[in-house]
Structure formats: structure tokens, C-alpha cells
Write a protein that holds these residues in place. Structure first.
Motif, PDB file in Angstrom:
ATOM      1  N   SER A 194      -3.229   3.768   8.276  1.00  0.00           N
ATOM      2  CA  SER A 194      -4.526   4.416   8.066  1.00  0.00           C
ATOM      3  C   SER A 194      -4.634   5.594   9.028  1.00  0.00           C
ATOM      4  CB  SER A 194      -5.664   3.428   8.312  1.00  0.00           C
ATOM      5  OG  SER A 194      -5.722   3.079   9.694  1.00  0.00           O
TER       6      SER A 194
ATOM      7  N   TYR B 116       2.692   2.051   5.324  1.00  0.00           N
ATOM      8  CA  TYR B 116       1.408   2.760   5.286  1.00  0.00           C
ATOM      9  C   TYR B 116       0.666   2.607   6.609  1.00  0.00           C
ATOM     10  CZ  TYR B 116      -3.504   3.673   4.296  1.00  0.00           C
ATOM     11  OH  TYR B 116      -4.790   4.143   4.366  1.00  0.00           O
TER      12      TYR B 116
ATOM     13  N   HIS C  97       2.855   8.929   6.409  1.00  0.00           N
ATOM     14  CA  HIS C  97       2.549   7.503   6.437  1.00  0.00           C
ATOM     15  C   HIS C  97       1.112   7.248   5.960  1.00  0.00           C
ATOM     16  CE1 HIS C  97       6.047   5.679   8.437  1.00  0.00           C
ATOM     17  NE2 HIS C  97       6.109   6.758   9.204  1.00  0.00           N
ATOM     18  N   ASN C  98       0.216   8.190   6.248  1.00  0.00           N
ATOM     19  CA  ASN C  98      -1.204   8.027   5.907  1.00  0.00           C
ATOM     20  C   ASN C  98      -1.461   8.094   4.403  1.00  0.00           C
ATOM     21  OD1 ASN C  98      -2.019  10.178   8.728  1.00  0.00           O
ATOM     22  ND2 ASN C  98      -1.508   8.003   8.713  1.00  0.00           N
ATOM     23  N   TYR C  99      -0.447   8.499   3.653  1.00  0.00           N
ATOM     24  CA  TYR C  99      -0.587   8.618   2.196  1.00  0.00           C
ATOM     25  C   TYR C  99       0.366   7.661   1.464  1.00  0.00           C
ATOM     26  CZ  TYR C  99      -3.020  12.727   3.820  1.00  0.00           C
ATOM     27  OH  TYR C  99      -3.888  13.572   4.477  1.00  0.00           O
ATOM     28  N   GLY C 100       0.979   6.741   2.205  1.00  0.00           N
ATOM     29  CA  GLY C 100       1.883   5.766   1.593  1.00  0.00           C
ATOM     30  C   GLY C 100       3.179   6.366   1.103  1.00  0.00           C
TER      31      GLY C 100
ATOM     32  N   ASP D  86       0.806  -1.233   0.000  1.00  0.00           N
ATOM     33  CA  ASP D  86       0.000   0.000   0.000  1.00  0.00           C
ATOM     34  C   ASP D  86       0.837   1.280   0.000  1.00  0.00           C
ATOM     35  OD1 ASP D  86      -2.416  -1.379  -0.067  1.00  0.00           O
ATOM     36  OD2 ASP D  86      -2.522  -1.519   2.115  1.00  0.00           O
ATOM     37  N   LEU D  87       2.153   1.153  -0.128  1.00  0.00           N
ATOM     38  CA  LEU D  87       2.988   2.344  -0.283  1.00  0.00           C
ATOM     39  C   LEU D  87       2.964   2.797  -1.741  1.00  0.00           C
ATOM     40  CD1 LEU D  87       6.152   1.376   1.811  1.00  0.00           C
ATOM     41  CD2 LEU D  87       4.427   3.080   2.429  1.00  0.00           C
TER      42      LEU D  87
END
Length: 285
Positions: free
Chosen positions: A48, A46, A77-80, A17-18
Motif C-alpha cells: 500500500s 503488493y 509495488h503500489n500498483y501490484g 493483490d498483484l
């Protein structure tokens, strides 16, 4: 020490999910630092927004120490676009956050070696922040602020291409023989030529000639071994991604017998021919 494949496997789950550019940079970092005798593991990828809120609550409304000042939506981190890392112990049994550790005994802290390589690959380091330094943290922002990301902004194709170019250039340079290695290779070739000429010009008696030939032959053999090792280094075990479409096109056209086992210079030539329109290759990935 673990194999490179074993080291990469330990980080695989946290690369999901990155952003693809961040994945490419993280994998390149693992590979490049491993080649220098240091093993790392990606400990966070990543997250959430809900997970970020839970982390933000630690040390505030939940037990533990404060580990972040970012609420959900306010961390890369929340946006990969970010990863955290730790040093992996030699047997892979645990991780270390000791920034002074020098596991490879080269006089440079392993942590700083990782940071140096990460920055070269385009990562920003949390240790450079003026407040609340985050030493295990790396991020690639594409120049986008958290405010823009909250508003739905995405990296442009041009920004993505530029980030990939930084990674690809560094990897290409790593594949090529260094200037010193090229100099030694040329010197060895000259030495072999001189030794062969000496053997050919010997005009002494049979016994002396036999002894001299044996001595010179041994010398040539040793130099030949060194020469082969250097020349083998020029052959790449894997076709670089940036050259793959051009090499495949040359192979399909019957211009080369096999696409594998070429040197860096060979693959670079294939790319030049492809970009010049001589080979019917697709666009670069």
C-alpha cells in the motif's frame, strides 16, 4: 530440496493483490527456475502507499538503512506490478541474497539464472537501473510510467494479452521435446527396428541362435527402456491452459475418449482445430 509444491506455497501469501499477469509470470518463474535446480521465494509483492511511505522513512526519519527512493505511490509495488525475490535455501529454512551463490553447482550464479528467466518472462530487473540498483526487484509495467499510474491509467486488454503471450510461448516451448531429444528418439526407434531385423534374420545353429537371441533381446530391452522414457516425456501431466477449452470441446463431442495424457503435439492440434472453427470451443483464457 523441497518439492515444487512446497516452494510455491512459501510465496503464495505475497502473490495476493498483484496483477494477474504478474502472478502468472511469478509462478512461471518459480517453476522454471526450480526445474533448473534453484529455489526462490517471493519476499515482497503488493504494498500500500502507507506501507511504502513507512519503508521510505527507513534510514531517514526511522532507524535502519535506506532501502528505497520511492515514496508512497511512486513504486510499482503500489500498483501490484512488482515483486521482490530471494534465493530459498535447500531445506527451506531461510533465504539468501548472495548474488554469487551457486547452489546447483552448474558454474552459473543462481541469482543470474533467476534474472535470465525473469527477463524471458517479460519482467524488468531493478539491477539494470542506472541509479539505486534494486537487485531483488522485478516488475512488469505494461509500458506505463508512474505518472500515468498516479493519474489512474490501467493496462489495456491488448497490453495484457501481449504479456500473457510472452509467458505462454515460453511455457509451451518448455513443454516440447528439445531438438536433441527428438533426434535421439528417432535414432532409438531406428535402432530398435534394426535389432529386431537382426534377430529375425539369424540362421545359425540352435545354441548359437539361442545365445544371439538372448543378447539381442537384452539390447532391445535396454533400448526400449530408453525409448519409453523419452516418449513419456512427450506426454504432459497437465492439459495446458491454452488448449483446455479445445480439448474439452473434443471430449464433449465424443471425438476423444479422454482429455488427459496427451502430448504437446496432440494439444497443439486440438488448438488448431478449435481456432479453425472445427471444434465449438470458447475463447482462449
Amino acid at each position: 530440496m523441497l518439492t515444487l509444491a512446497q516452494v510455491k506455497l512459501k510465496s503464495q501469501a505475497r502473490l495476493v493483490d498483484l496483477h494477474p499477469v504478474v502472478v502468472a509470470a511469478a509462478v512461471a518463474l518459480i517453476e522454471r527456475i526450480y526445474a533448473r535446480g534453484v529455489q526462490i521465494i517471493i519476499t515482497q509483492g503488493y504494498r500500500s502507499k502507507a506501507e511504502q511511505d513507512g519503508l521510505y522513512a527507513q534510514g531517514r526519519t526511522k532507524p535502519g538503512s535506506i532501502v528505497t527512493n520511492a515514496r508512497g505511490g511512486y513504486s510499482y509495488h503500489n500498483y501490484g506490478l512488482a515483486v521482490d525475490f530471494a534465493l530459498l535455501l535447500p531445506d527451506g529454512s531461510g533465504a539468501s541474497w548472495d548474488m554469487k551463490r551457486d547452489g546447483d553447482k552448474d558454474g552459473i550464479a543462481d541469482w543470474q539464472e533467476v534474472v535470465q528467466q525473469a527477463k524471458a518472462l517479460g519482467f524488468e530487473w531493478g539491477g539494470d537501473w542506472t541509479s539505486f540498483k534494486d537487485y531483488p526487484h522485478f516488475q512488469i509495467t505494461f509500458g506505463l510510467s508512474i505518472t500515468k499510474l498516479l493519474a489512474g491509467a490501467q493496462p489495456t486488454p491488448a497490453q495484457i494479452a501481449a504479456a500473457y503471450a510472452v509467458i505462454d510461448k515460453l511455457q509451451e516451448e518448455a513443454d516440447e521435446l528439445s531438438a536433441e531429444e527428438k533426434k535421439e528418439l528417432a535414432a532409438l526407434r531406428s535402432e530398435v527396428k534394426d535389432l529386431a531385423a537382426t534377430v529375425a534374420s539369424l540362421t545359425k545353429s540352435k545354441d548359437v541362435l539361442k545365445q544371439a537371441v538372448q543378447e539381442q533381446g537384452n539390447s532391445i530391452g535396454k533400448v526400449g527402456e530408453r525409448l519409453k522414457k523419452l516418449e513419456d516425456r512427450a506426454a504432459l501431466a497437465k492439459i495446458p491452459d491454452w488448449a483446455a477449452p479445445y480439448v474439452q470441446a473434443a471430449y464433449n463431442a465424443g471425438l476423444i475418449d479422454t482429455p488427459e495424457g496427451g502430448s504437446f503435439d496432440f494439444y497443439r492440434l486440438m488448438k488448431i482445430l478449435g481456432q479453425a472453427g472445427i471444434l465449438p470451443a470458447g475463447k482462449e483464457g
